[in-house]
Design a protein around this motif. Structure first.
Motif, mmCIF file in Angstrom:
data_model
loop_
_atom_site.group_PDB
_atom_site.id
_atom_site.type_symbol
_atom_site.label_atom_id
_atom_site.label_comp_id
_atom_site.label_asym_id
_atom_site.label_seq_id
_atom_site.Cartn_x
_atom_site.Cartn_y
_atom_site.Cartn_z
ATOM 1 N N THR C 77 0.839 -1.206 0.000
ATOM 2 C CA THR C 77 0.000 0.000 0.000
ATOM 3 C C THR C 77 0.871 1.252 0.000
ATOM 4 O O THR C 77 0.622 2.200 -0.747
ATOM 5 C CB THR C 77 -0.903 0.016 1.246
ATOM 6 N N ALA C 78 1.906 1.234 0.845
ATOM 7 C CA ALA C 78 2.775 2.410 0.936
ATOM 8 C C ALA C 78 3.487 2.644 -0.398
ATOM 9 O O ALA C 78 3.608 3.778 -0.855
ATOM 10 C CB ALA C 78 3.787 2.228 2.060
ATOM 11 N N ILE C 79 3.931 1.553 -1.039
ATOM 12 C CA ILE C 79 4.620 1.714 -2.324
ATOM 13 C C ILE C 79 3.648 2.259 -3.357
ATOM 14 O O ILE C 79 3.991 3.132 -4.156
ATOM 15 C CB ILE C 79 5.225 0.366 -2.763
ATOM 16 N N GLY C 80 2.401 1.755 -3.336
ATOM 17 C CA GLY C 80 1.404 2.281 -4.251
ATOM 18 C C GLY C 80 1.199 3.765 -4.033
ATOM 19 O O GLY C 80 1.078 4.539 -4.982
ATOM 20 N N MET C 81 1.194 4.179 -2.767
ATOM 21 C CA MET C 81 0.988 5.593 -2.470
ATOM 22 C C MET C 81 2.192 6.424 -2.918
ATOM 23 O O MET C 81 2.042 7.500 -3.496
ATOM 24 C CB MET C 81 0.763 5.782 -0.969
ATOM 25 N N VAL C 82 3.401 5.885 -2.678
ATOM 26 C CA VAL C 82 4.601 6.652 -3.000
ATOM 27 C C VAL C 82 4.797 6.758 -4.505
ATOM 28 O O VAL C 82 5.062 7.832 -5.040
ATOM 29 C CB VAL C 82 5.831 5.988 -2.333
ATOM 30 N N LEU C 83 4.640 5.634 -5.201
ATOM 31 C CA LEU C 83 4.949 5.641 -6.633
ATOM 32 C C LEU C 83 3.782 6.141 -7.463
ATOM 33 O O LEU C 83 3.973 6.617 -8.574
ATOM 34 C CB LEU C 83 5.356 4.245 -7.087
ATOM 35 N N GLN C 85 0.081 6.204 -9.661
ATOM 36 C CA GLN C 85 -0.412 5.464 -10.827
ATOM 37 C C GLN C 85 0.532 5.641 -12.009
ATOM 38 O O GLN C 85 1.244 6.627 -12.109
ATOM 39 C CB GLN C 85 -1.812 5.964 -11.207
ATOM 40 N N LEU C 219 4.088 -5.536 -6.458
ATOM 41 C CA LEU C 219 5.243 -4.720 -6.059
ATOM 42 C C LEU C 219 6.247 -4.610 -7.200
ATOM 43 O O LEU C 219 6.678 -3.517 -7.573
ATOM 44 C CB LEU C 219 5.962 -5.373 -4.877
ATOM 45 N N ARG C 222 5.013 -2.579 -10.106
ATOM 46 C CA ARG C 222 5.004 -1.146 -9.848
ATOM 47 C C ARG C 222 6.401 -0.544 -9.939
ATOM 48 O O ARG C 222 6.607 0.506 -10.543
ATOM 49 C CB ARG C 222 4.419 -0.867 -8.472
ATOM 50 N N LEU C 223 7.373 -1.260 -9.329
ATOM 51 C CA LEU C 223 8.749 -0.755 -9.404
ATOM 52 C C LEU C 223 9.206 -0.698 -10.859
ATOM 53 O O LEU C 223 9.840 0.262 -11.291
ATOM 54 C CB LEU C 223 9.687 -1.652 -8.585
ATOM 55 N N THR C 226 7.598 2.251 -12.762
ATOM 56 C CA THR C 226 8.183 3.543 -12.444
ATOM 57 C C THR C 226 9.531 3.701 -13.116
ATOM 58 O O THR C 226 9.884 4.762 -13.612
ATOM 59 C CB THR C 226 8.365 3.664 -10.926
#
Lengths: 507, 156, 230
Positions: C77-83, C85, C219, C222-223, C226
Motif C-alpha cells: 500500500t505504501a509503495i502504491g501511495m509513493v509511486l 499510478q 510490487l 510497480r517498481l 516507475t
C-alpha cells in the motif's frame, strides 16, 4: 468479548477498504474507517468494563497453551493504550478531509498493528506487530508527497530498519538462552537465566531497536525531519500517540524480565540524555514544528525516566506522563498546520485567531507543568517517584528534569510573546477543521482536570498490579492446564516455580 | 541436563555459522555507517538482516539432526528446532517488504533531487526548504527571507 | 572523518566485542525448556502436518503469519501511495530479446503449476505459501520483463490480495466461533501425510500463497513501471 477483535477488525477493514472504495459508493468507503474505529473503541471499553483490575484476559491463539503458542495479554494498562491510539486516530481522522484511499488504509493498519503491539505477550509477535506499525509509519511519513518528505521517510526507514534488525537479534539471543518466547514464561525463567551479561546485552539491543520509534536518545535523529515534512496530523499521530506504545513494551520487559538488574539504569541514562538533548535542541530551533519535535523527544525522555523507576511509582508516573503528552502534543501539532514554519510567522497570531492562541497557551502551559493543569500532576508524580528511590542516579535525574523544565518554559514563552506582538502582515488564520481536533484534545485535557482524583485512584490500582510480575504470570498460566494435551505438555515442558504446577497439586 | 553438548561434539558447523552471522552483522553495520550512497546503505541493511537470520537459524541447529519433516514410516530421529525456522521465514518476508518500500522511496528521492548521496541530498533539501544547515540540523531562515519567499510563490 | 563516522565506528567495534563475548556464553545444544521439542512431538498429533515448520507457522504461531502478511500489505500500500499510478502516455522500455520472450511464454504454465503444487503440498513437504507465492509472482513478472508494454492489471492483483487476506482472517474468526480460539485448526487432523489432511491448514496456506503471489507481483510490476517511465 475476545480481545483478538481489536486487531482482527482493523486488519479486516484495511484489507477490504480499497475494494470497498472501488466497488461501492464513495460515501460508504469514506465512513468505513471511522466506523471501524468506533466499533474498536466500543470493544475496548467493553473489555475494560469486564476485566477487573487485578485480572487479565489471557488469550491463547489457536488454542495452543502458553509457551507453545502466542498469547494475547489483555489487561487494563494495555487497554488504556489501545483506547488512546484508537481515540486519537479517530479524532485526527475526522479532523481531516476524507477519501484518500491509501492513507486511510495505512491508518487502519497502523491502528491494528498498535493494538496488537499493546496486547501481545510473545516476543516475536511483538516484533511482527512492531514492524507493521513501523512500515505503516514510513508510508504515512511520506504521505505529504514532497521530495523532502520522501527523503525524510527514507532516512527514518533506514534507521528504523537497523533498529528492527537489532531488536530481532536481541530476541534471537533470548531464544538461544531460554528456548522460549512467551513473556510470562520468560518472567519465570529470567532470574535463573537472563540476569547475566547475555540477558543484559539482549535488553540493550532490544532497547535500541524499540527506541527508534520511542524517540530514545541515540536513535532519534529522524524525528525533526519527519515531523517537519509529514502532514501535521501524521506528525501528531506518530509523535504524540504511537511513540508511547513501544515504551509500554519496554516497561513490560523491565517489570517481567529485568526487574532486579541494572537494566533500568540503562533506560534511565538514555531518558536523561534524551531530555537534555531534546530541550537544548528545541531552545536553538527556529521552526515551530521543529520545536515541537524536539520537545517531544524531551517528553518521551521523561516517560523513559519514569518507567525506569522500579515499582508502581514509576509505572503510574510514566503512564500519566504518556497520557498527558498524548493529549497535548497532537493538539499542538494540529495548530501548526496553519502556523508551521519559522515562528516569526506567528507574530500577531493573537489578533487573528484568539481561540487558537488561547488553546496554544493552555496546552503549552500544561506541557511545561503549571499547577492547575494536568501536566503539573504528571511531573510531580515523576519527581516523587524518583525521589523515593533513594538512589543517587535518580536524584541526578530529578535535577536534570527541573533544568529541562526551565529551558522548556523559556522557549515556549518566547513563542507566546511573539503571538501577542503587532505585525503589519498578520499570520494565516487556522481553518475550522484544524481547530476542531485541537479543541477536542484540549477538552479531554480539561475533563482530566475535573476527574483528576478518580483518574489518580484508578491509575494507582492499575500501576500496583502492573508492577507485580506474579500477577502477569498467574494470569497467563491458568490456560496451561485448562486445555487439551495437558499431560504431554507437563511431561515435556518444565517450568521452574510455575504457578500451574502449584495449582495442580492443590487440585 | 545431558542434552547440552560440548563444542567438540557439535562440530565446526556451529562455530562457522556463528562466525558467519557475526561477520555479516558487522559488515552490514559498517556499510550502513560509513557509506553515503543510499543504495549501498540499503545493501548494508540487507547484509545485516541476513546476518541476523543466519544467527536465528543457527540457534535452532542440533548436532546430527534432520530437517523437521516426517518422511513416510521413518522412525523420527533428532530434528532441528522448528521454531527458529518459522521465525526466519517470517523475518525474511518482512525484510522483503521493507526493502521494496526503501527502493520505492529511493526512486522518488532520486527523481526529486537527482542524487543519492546523503550529504548532497541534505544540502539540496536545505536549499529547497529555505533553511540553512547548522551542524547538520536544518534551521529555518529568519522572517524577512521567508516573507519574500512566500511573496515569490504568490506572484507566478 | 567526521563525528558521525567516528561514533559509528565506536558503535560497531562495541557491537563486535559484545557479540563475540555473548556468543561465547551461549549454551550449545537443546535449551532446557524444550518448547521446540514439545512442538516437534505434538505437531503431527495435534495439527496433523508432516512438515512441522508448517504447523508452527500456521497453527502455533499463526498470528505471526497474519502479521507478516499484513506487513507485506502495508508495504504494498505504501509503495502504491509513493509511486502513484502509471502515466499511460509515457513510452515504456523496449521489448526484450527473442530468447526471453519465448522462454516467458513457455515458462508461464510450468511456473503456475509448480507454484500451485508447492502451495498445496506445503503441509506435507518443504515449501508452502510463501515459497509457492514467490514462484507464482515470478510467473506473472517474467512476461512483464519480456514485454514491458503489456499492462499489469493492478485491479485484479489488489482484488486477490484483499480477498486472500480477508479469507485468512475469516478462517481465523470461524475458528473463534467454532472452537473458541482465533486461528485454531478446524476440521480435525485427517490422516497424517495425505493431501487432504491437517484440517484448515491447506486453506490457510492457499490464502497465504495467493496473497504473497499477488502482492509480490504487484510490487515488482510497480517498481518496473516507475523505472520504465523515466
Amino acid at each position: 468479548m475476545n480481545g483478538i477483535w481489536l486487531v482482527a477488525l482493523p486488519l479486516l477493514g484495511a484489507f477490504l477498504l480499497p475494494i470497498i472504495y472501488r466497488h461501492l459508493p464513495k460515501k460508504v468507503g469514506k465512513w468505513t474507517g471511522p466506523f471501524i474505529l468506533l466499533i474498536n473503541l466500543g470493544i475496548a471499553l467493553e473489555l475494560w468494563r469486564s476485566i477487573p483490575v487485578d485480572s487479565a484476559q489471557s488469550i491463547a491463539m489457536g488454542g495452543f497453551p502458553a509457551p507453545l503458542g502466542i498469547i494475547f495479554y489483555v489487561d487494563r494498562l494495555a487497554l488504556l493504550f489501545v483506547m488512546l491510539v484508537v481515540l486519537g486516530t479517530l479524532i485526527l481522522w475526522l479532523g481531516s478531509e476524507l477519501g484518500r484511499i491509501r492513507e486511510e488504509t495505512l491508518l487502519l493498519l497502523l491502528v491494528g498493528g498498535s493494538c496488537g503491539l499493546a496486547l501481545s505477550g510473545d516476543l516475536f509477535n511483538i516484533y511482527v506487530f512492531y514492524e507493521i506499525v513501523a512500515v505503516a509509519s514510513y508510508g504515512l511519513a511520506a504521505s505529504g508527497k514532497t521530495g523532502a518528505g520522501y527523503a525524510a521517510s527514507l532516512r527514518f526507514l533506514i534507521l528504523s530498519a537497523l533498529g528492527s534488525a537489532l531488536l530481532l537479534l536481541g530476541i534471537a539471543l533470548i531464544y538461544a538462552v531460554t528456548g522460549t518466547l512467551n513473556l510470562a514464561h520468560l518472567a519465570t525463567l529470567a532470574p535463573y537465566m537472563l540476569n547475566d551479561i547475555v540477558g543484559l546485552s539482549a535488553f540493550a539491543l532490544m532497547l535500541i531497536g524499540l527506541g527508534v520509534k520511542a524517540e530514545l536518545f541515540p536513535v532519534n535523529t529522524w524525528v525533526p525531519e519527519v515531523y517537519i515534512t509529514a502532514p501535521a496530523r501524521i506528525s501528531a499521530l506518530l509523535g504524540g500517540i504511537v511513540s508511547k506504545l513501544t515504551l509500554l513494551i519496554v516497561l513490560r520487559f523491565l517489570v517481567l524480565i529485568y526487574a532486579d538488574t541494572d537494566a533500568p539504569l540503562l533506560l534511565l541514562s538514555l531518558g536523561v540524555l534524551g531530555v537534555l538533548t531534546g530541550e537544548l535542541a528545541a531552545l536553538r530551533a527556529t521552526d515551530l514544528r521543529q520545536v515541537l519535535a524536539f520537545s517531544s523527544i524531551g517528553q518521551l525522555g521523561l516517560v523513559a525516566i519514569a518507567f525506569s523507576i522500579p515499582g508502581p511509582d514509576g509505572v503510574i508516573a510514566g503512564v500519566v506522563l504518556a497520557l498527558h503528552h498524548a493529549l497535548v502534543k497532537p493538539a499542538l501539532f494540529m495548530l501548526t498546520e496553519a502556523w508551521g514554519g519559522h515562528f516569526k510567522r506567528l507574530v500577531g497570531a493573537a489578533h487573528v485567531s484568539l481561540w487558537g492562541t488561547l488553546l496554544f497557551i493552555v496546552l503549552v502551559l500544561s506541557l511545561v507543568g503549571i499547577p492547575p493543569l494536568p501536566g503539573f500532576w504528571a511531573k510531580l508524580l515523576l519527581l516523587k517517584g524518583a525521589f523515593a528511590t533513594e538512589n543517587v542516579w535518580y536524584h541526578t535525574a530529578i535535577a536534570v528534569v527541573l533544568i529541562a523544565t526551565v529551558i522548556e518554559t523559556a522557549y515556549f514563552m518566547r513563542i507566546v510573546r511573539l503571538m501577542f506582538q503587532q505585525q503589519s502582515e498578520p499570520p494565516i488564520k487556522p481553518r475550522l477543521h484544524e481547530l476542531i481536533p485541537a479543541s477536542t484534545f484540549a477538552a479531554l485535557l480539561a475533563l482530566s482536570i475535573v476527574y483528576v482524583g478518580t483518574i489518580t485512584k484508578n491509575m494507582n490500582e492499575i500501576a500496583v498490579k502492573v508492577a507485580d510480575k506474579k500477577i502477569y504470570i498467574s494470569n497467563t498460566f491458568p490456560v496451561w492446564h485448562r486445555d487439551f494435551k495437558k499431560n504431554a505438555l507437563t511431561e515435556n515442558v518444565k517450568i521452574p516455580n510455575s504457578p500451574s504446577s502449584k495449582e495442580e497439586t492443590q487440585e | 541436563m545431558e542434552s547440552i553438548m560440548t563444542i567438540e561434539e557439535t562440530g565446526w558447523i556451529y562455530i562457522l555459522s556463528y562466525c558467519g552471522a557475526i561477520g555479516l552483522i558487522l559488515i552490514g553495520t559498517v556499510a550502513m555507517v560509513i557509506y553515503h550512497h543510499l543504495i549501498r546503505i540499503i545493501l548494508g541493511l540487507i547484509l545485516l538482516e541476513a546476518g541476523v537470520n543466519l544467527f536465528l537459524i543457527t540457534v535452532g541447529y542440533r548436532a546430527n539432526a534432520v530437517a523437521p519433516i516426517l518422511m513416510g514410516d521413518q522412525v523420527p530421529v533428532a530434528m532441528v528446532d522448528p521454531i527458529p525456522q518459522a521465525l526466519v521465514l517470517t523475518a525474511i518476508v518482512i525484510g522483503v517488504g521493507v526493502q521494496a518500500l526503501a527502493l520505492a522511496l529511493v526512486i522518488k528521492t532520486y527523481k526529486a533531487y537527482g542524487t543519492l548521496d546523503t550529504k548532497e541530498l541534505a544540502e539540496k533539501i536545505a536549499q529547497e526548504s529555505g533553511t540553512h544547515l547548522i551542524d547538520g540540523i536544518p534551521v529555518s531562515l529568519p522572517a524577512p527571507a521567508l516573507v519574500r519567499q512566500i511573496a515569490e510563490e504568490k506572484t507566478p | 572523518m567526521n563525528l558521525r563516522e567516528i561514533s559509528g565506528l565506536i558503535f560497531i567495534i562495541g557491537l563486535g566485542f559484545l557479540l563475540g563475548a555473548v556468543f561465547k556464553c551461549l549454551p550449545y545444544g537443546e535449551p532446557i525448556t524444550g518448547v521446540g521439542q514439545t512442538i516437534t512431538a505434538l505437531a503431527p498429533i495435534e495439527v496433523g502436518t508432516t512438515n512441522i515448520v508448517a504447523s508452527v507457522l500456521l497453527a502455533y504461531r499463526g498470528l505471526d503469519t497474519l502479521g507478516e502478511l499484513t506487513v507485506l500489505f502495508v508495504a504494498a500500500t505504501a509503495i502504491g501511495m509513493v509511486l502513484g499510478q502509471r502515466d499511460p502516455e509515457i513510452s515504456s522500455q523496449p521489448e526484450a530479446g527473442f530468447i526471453l520472450k519465448t522462454a516467458a511464454n513457455i515458462l508461464f504454465p510450468f511456473l503456475i503449476i509448480l507454484g500451485a503444487y508447492i502451495i498445496l503440498h506445503g503441509h506435507l513437504t518443504p515449501g508452502g505459501g510463501f515459497q509457492g507465492g514467490a514462484i507464482l509472482a515470478a510467473a506473472f513478472f517474467i512476461p512483464i520483463l519480456a514485454t514491458p508494454a503489456s499492462p499489469f492489471n493492478h485491479h485484479i492483483s489488489s482484488l486477490i490480495e484483499g480477498f486472500a487476506g480477508v479469507a485468512f482472517i475469516i478462517i481465523g474468526l470461524l475458528a473463534l466461533f467454532g472452537k473458541g480460539y482465533f486461528l485454531a485448526p478446524l476440521f480435525g487432523t485427517g490422516e497424517v501425510g495425505h493431501l487432504f489432511s491437517a484440517g484448515s491448514l491447506p486453506l490457510l496456506y492457499l490464502a497465504v500463497g495467493l496473497k504473497v503471489g499477488a502482492e509480490l507481483a504487484g510490487l515488482l510490476a510497480r517498481l518496473q513501471e516507475t523505472e520504465a517511465s523515466d
